[in-house]
Design a protein around this motif. Structure first.
Motif, PDB file in Angstrom:
ATOM      1  N   HIS A   1      16.364  59.220  55.693  1.00 42.80           N
ATOM      2  CA  HIS A   1      15.895  58.449  56.831  1.00 42.80           C
ATOM      3  C   HIS A   1      16.933  57.375  57.164  1.00 42.80           C
ATOM      4  O   HIS A   1      17.724  56.964  56.311  1.00 42.80           O
ATOM      5  CB  HIS A   1      14.545  57.808  56.524  1.00 42.80           C
ATOM      6  N   PHE A   2      16.881  56.913  58.406  1.00 40.67           N
ATOM      7  CA  PHE A   2      17.821  55.893  58.881  1.00 40.67           C
ATOM      8  C   PHE A   2      17.774  54.663  57.984  1.00 40.67           C
ATOM      9  O   PHE A   2      18.805  54.115  57.601  1.00 40.67           O
ATOM     10  CB  PHE A   2      17.470  55.545  60.334  1.00 40.67           C
ATOM     11  N   SER A   3      16.570  54.228  57.618  1.00 48.63           N
ATOM     12  CA  SER A   3      16.437  53.042  56.761  1.00 48.63           C
ATOM     13  C   SER A   3      17.071  53.268  55.389  1.00 48.63           C
ATOM     14  O   SER A   3      17.626  52.333  54.798  1.00 48.63           O
ATOM     15  CB  SER A   3      14.968  52.653  56.616  1.00 48.63           C
ATOM     16  N   GLU A   4      17.044  54.492  54.889  1.00 48.07           N
ATOM     17  CA  GLU A   4      17.658  54.791  53.590  1.00 48.07           C
ATOM     18  C   GLU A   4      19.175  54.638  53.650  1.00 48.07           C
ATOM     19  O   GLU A   4      19.797  54.237  52.659  1.00 48.07           O
ATOM     20  CB  GLU A   4      17.295  56.201  53.133  1.00 48.07           C
ATOM     21  N   LEU A   5      19.764  54.955  54.795  1.00 46.11           N
ATOM     22  CA  LEU A   5      21.205  54.751  54.953  1.00 46.11           C
ATOM     23  C   LEU A   5      21.533  53.269  54.856  1.00 46.11           C
ATOM     24  O   LEU A   5      22.489  52.885  54.174  1.00 46.11           O
ATOM     25  CB  LEU A   5      21.698  55.317  56.289  1.00 46.11           C
ATOM     26  N   PHE A   6      20.741  52.439  55.500  1.00 41.56           N
ATOM     27  CA  PHE A   6      20.980  50.997  55.423  1.00 41.56           C
ATOM     28  C   PHE A   6      20.820  50.498  53.998  1.00 41.56           C
ATOM     29  O   PHE A   6      21.612  49.666  53.531  1.00 41.56           O
ATOM     30  CB  PHE A   6      20.060  50.251  56.401  1.00 41.56           C
ATOM     31  N   GLU A   7      19.829  51.011  53.283  1.00 41.73           N
ATOM     32  CA  GLU A   7      19.671  50.657  51.867  1.00 41.73           C
ATOM     33  C   GLU A   7      20.891  51.087  51.067  1.00 41.73           C
ATOM     34  O   GLU A   7      21.394  50.328  50.230  1.00 41.73           O
ATOM     35  CB  GLU A   7      18.411  51.304  51.291  1.00 41.73           C
ATOM     36  N   GLN A   8      21.373  52.298  51.315  1.00 38.41           N
ATOM     37  CA  GLN A   8      22.542  52.826  50.612  1.00 38.41           C
ATOM     38  C   GLN A   8      23.768  51.954  50.874  1.00 38.41           C
ATOM     39  O   GLN A   8      24.608  51.785  50.001  1.00 38.41           O
ATOM     40  CB  GLN A   8      22.804  54.267  51.056  1.00 38.41           C
ATOM     41  N   LEU A   9      23.853  51.410  52.081  1.00 38.58           N
ATOM     42  CA  LEU A   9      24.971  50.536  52.445  1.00 38.58           C
ATOM     43  C   LEU A   9      24.776  49.100  51.972  1.00 38.58           C
ATOM     44  O   LEU A   9      25.642  48.251  52.182  1.00 38.58           O
ATOM     45  CB  LEU A   9      25.171  50.556  53.962  1.00 38.58           C
ATOM     46  N   GLY A  10      23.639  48.819  51.347  1.00 37.82           N
ATOM     47  CA  GLY A  10      23.371  47.471  50.844  1.00 37.82           C
ATOM     48  C   GLY A  10      22.968  46.500  51.933  1.00 37.82           C
ATOM     49  O   GLY A  10      23.146  45.296  51.795  1.00 37.82           O
ATOM     50  N   LEU A  11      22.422  47.033  53.022  1.00 39.44           N
ATOM     51  CA  LEU A  11      22.013  46.207  54.159  1.00 39.44           C
ATOM     52  C   LEU A  11      20.495  46.145  54.242  1.00 39.44           C
ATOM     53  O   LEU A  11      19.815  47.060  53.760  1.00 39.44           O
ATOM     54  CB  LEU A  11      22.564  46.806  55.461  1.00 39.44           C
ATOM     55  N   PRO A  12      19.947  45.105  54.862  1.00 38.61           N
ATOM     56  CA  PRO A  12      18.499  45.066  55.069  1.00 38.61           C
ATOM     57  C   PRO A  12      18.058  46.303  55.840  1.00 38.61           C
ATOM     58  O   PRO A  12      18.728  46.727  56.793  1.00 38.61           O
ATOM     59  CB  PRO A  12      18.280  43.794  55.898  1.00 38.61           C
ATOM     60  N   ALA A  13      16.942  46.899  55.421  1.00 33.54           N
ATOM     61  CA  ALA A  13      16.557  48.200  55.953  1.00 33.54           C
ATOM     62  C   ALA A  13      15.248  48.193  56.724  1.00 33.54           C
ATOM     63  O   ALA A  13      14.750  49.257  57.081  1.00 33.54           O
ATOM     64  CB  ALA A  13      16.488  49.208  54.808  1.00 33.54           C
ATOM     65  N   ASP A  14      14.717  47.015  57.019  1.00 34.94           N
ATOM     66  CA  ASP A  14      13.507  46.984  57.839  1.00 34.94           C
ATOM     67  C   ASP A  14      13.906  47.188  59.299  1.00 34.94           C
ATOM     68  O   ASP A  14      15.060  47.009  59.677  1.00 34.94           O
ATOM     69  CB  ASP A  14      12.758  45.656  57.658  1.00 34.94           C
ATOM     70  N   ALA A  15      12.953  47.592  60.105  1.00 39.86           N
ATOM     71  CA  ALA A  15      13.233  47.960  61.501  1.00 39.86           C
ATOM     72  C   ALA A  15      13.899  46.830  62.283  1.00 39.86           C
ATOM     73  O   ALA A  15      14.853  47.067  63.029  1.00 39.86           O
ATOM     74  CB  ALA A  15      11.948  48.411  62.191  1.00 39.86           C
ATOM     75  N   ALA A  16      13.435  45.613  62.111  1.00 38.25           N
ATOM     76  CA  ALA A  16      14.001  44.484  62.853  1.00 38.25           C
ATOM     77  C   ALA A  16      15.453  44.230  62.455  1.00 38.25           C
ATOM     78  O   ALA A  16      16.308  43.954  63.307  1.00 38.25           O
ATOM     79  CB  ALA A  16      13.158  43.233  62.644  1.00 38.25           C
ATOM     80  N   SER A  17      15.754  44.337  61.170  1.00 36.05           N
ATOM     81  CA  SER A  17      17.127  44.120  60.699  1.00 36.05           C
ATOM     82  C   SER A  17      18.060  45.222  61.176  1.00 36.05           C
ATOM     83  O   SER A  17      19.213  44.955  61.536  1.00 36.05           O
ATOM     84  CB  SER A  17      17.153  44.042  59.173  1.00 36.05           C
ATOM     85  N   ILE A  18      17.590  46.452  61.168  1.00 37.45           N
ATOM     86  CA  ILE A  18      18.402  47.567  61.656  1.00 37.45           C
ATOM     87  C   ILE A  18      18.707  47.377  63.136  1.00 37.45           C
ATOM     88  O   ILE A  18      19.852  47.513  63.565  1.00 37.45           O
ATOM     89  CB  ILE A  18      17.690  48.916  61.396  1.00 37.45           C
ATOM     90  N   GLU A  19      17.689  47.031  63.902  1.00 38.02           N
ATOM     91  CA  GLU A  19      17.889  46.796  65.335  1.00 38.02           C
ATOM     92  C   GLU A  19      18.869  45.652  65.574  1.00 38.02           C
ATOM     93  O   GLU A  19      19.757  45.747  66.427  1.00 38.02           O
ATOM     94  CB  GLU A  19      16.549  46.490  65.996  1.00 38.02           C
ATOM     95  N   ALA A  20      18.745  44.579  64.802  1.00 33.01           N
ATOM     96  CA  ALA A  20      19.652  43.433  64.951  1.00 33.01           C
ATOM     97  C   ALA A  20      21.089  43.815  64.592  1.00 33.01           C
ATOM     98  O   ALA A  20      22.035  43.400  65.268  1.00 33.01           O
ATOM     99  CB  ALA A  20      19.169  42.274  64.079  1.00 33.01           C
ATOM    100  N   PHE A  21      21.263  44.609  63.534  1.00 34.04           N
ATOM    101  CA  PHE A  21      22.595  45.054  63.131  1.00 34.04           C
ATOM    102  C   PHE A  21      23.249  45.865  64.247  1.00 34.04           C
ATOM    103  O   PHE A  21      24.405  45.632  64.607  1.00 34.04           O
ATOM    104  CB  PHE A  21      22.503  45.887  61.846  1.00 34.04           C
ATOM    105  N   ILE A  22      22.502  46.802  64.785  1.00 34.07           N
ATOM    106  CA  ILE A  22      23.044  47.653  65.851  1.00 34.07           C
ATOM    107  C   ILE A  22      23.367  46.820  67.084  1.00 34.07           C
ATOM    108  O   ILE A  22      24.423  46.982  67.695  1.00 34.07           O
ATOM    109  CB  ILE A  22      22.070  48.803  66.157  1.00 34.07           C
ATOM    110  N   GLU A  23      22.501  45.902  67.426  1.00 40.28           N
ATOM    111  CA  GLU A  23      22.740  45.043  68.585  1.00 40.28           C
ATOM    112  C   GLU A  23      23.973  44.168  68.373  1.00 40.28           C
ATOM    113  O   GLU A  23      24.785  43.991  69.278  1.00 40.28           O
ATOM    114  CB  GLU A  23      21.509  44.170  68.841  1.00 40.28           C
ATOM    115  N   GLN A  24      24.135  43.644  67.168  1.00 41.36           N
ATOM    116  CA  GLN A  24      25.260  42.760  66.863  1.00 41.36           C
ATOM    117  C   GLN A  24      26.597  43.492  66.904  1.00 41.36           C
ATOM    118  O   GLN A  24      27.605  42.928  67.319  1.00 41.36           O
ATOM    119  CB  GLN A  24      25.074  42.127  65.482  1.00 41.36           C
ATOM    120  N   HIS A  25      26.623  44.752  66.486  1.00 41.69           N
ATOM    121  CA  HIS A  25      27.885  45.465  66.336  1.00 41.69           C
ATOM    122  C   HIS A  25      28.160  46.499  67.428  1.00 41.69           C
ATOM    123  O   HIS A  25      29.154  47.228  67.349  1.00 41.69           O
ATOM    124  CB  HIS A  25      27.943  46.122  64.959  1.00 41.69           C
TER     125      HIS A  25
END
Length: 78
Positions: A7-31
Motif C-alpha cells: 500500500h502507498f502508506s507502507e512505502l512511506f513507512e519503508q522510507l521512514g516517513l510519516p504514513a498517515d493520509a494527512a502527512s502523505i498528502e502534505a509530503f506530495i504537496e510540498q515536493h
C-alpha cells in the motif's frame, strides 16, 4: 505465487516517513511538481538510503516498483 502488494502508506513507512493520509498528502504537496527530467530517486529531498531504496525498487522491478511508480506519478502532478 503472486508478489506482495504494498500500500502507498507502507512505502512511506519503508522510507521512514510519516504514513498517515494527512502527512502523505502534505509530503506530495510540498515536493510537487517534480521536474519531468529528474528521476524520482535523484530528487534532492531524499536521504542516501531512501534514494538507494527507490533506485533498487525500480531497477530490480521489485515488488515495491508499482507503488514507487505511483509515488513518482503523484509527485509529477502540478
Amino acid at each position: 505465487m503472486q508478489p506482495p502488494v504494498h500500500h502507498f502508506s507502507e512505502l512511506f513507512e519503508q522510507l521512514g516517513l510519516p504514513a498517515d493520509a494527512a502527512s502523505i498528502e502534505a509530503f506530495i504537496e510540498q515536493h510537487s511538481p517534480l521536474p519531468d527530467a529528474l528521476p524520482l530517486p535523484d530528487a534532492p529531498f531524499w536521504s542516501r538510503a531512501q534514494a538507494d531504496f527507490l533506485h533498487e525498487a525500480l531497477e530490480d522491478d521489485a515488488d515495491w516498483a508499482e507503488v514507487v511508480d505511483h509515488l513518482d506519478a503523484s509527485l509529477r502532478k502540478a
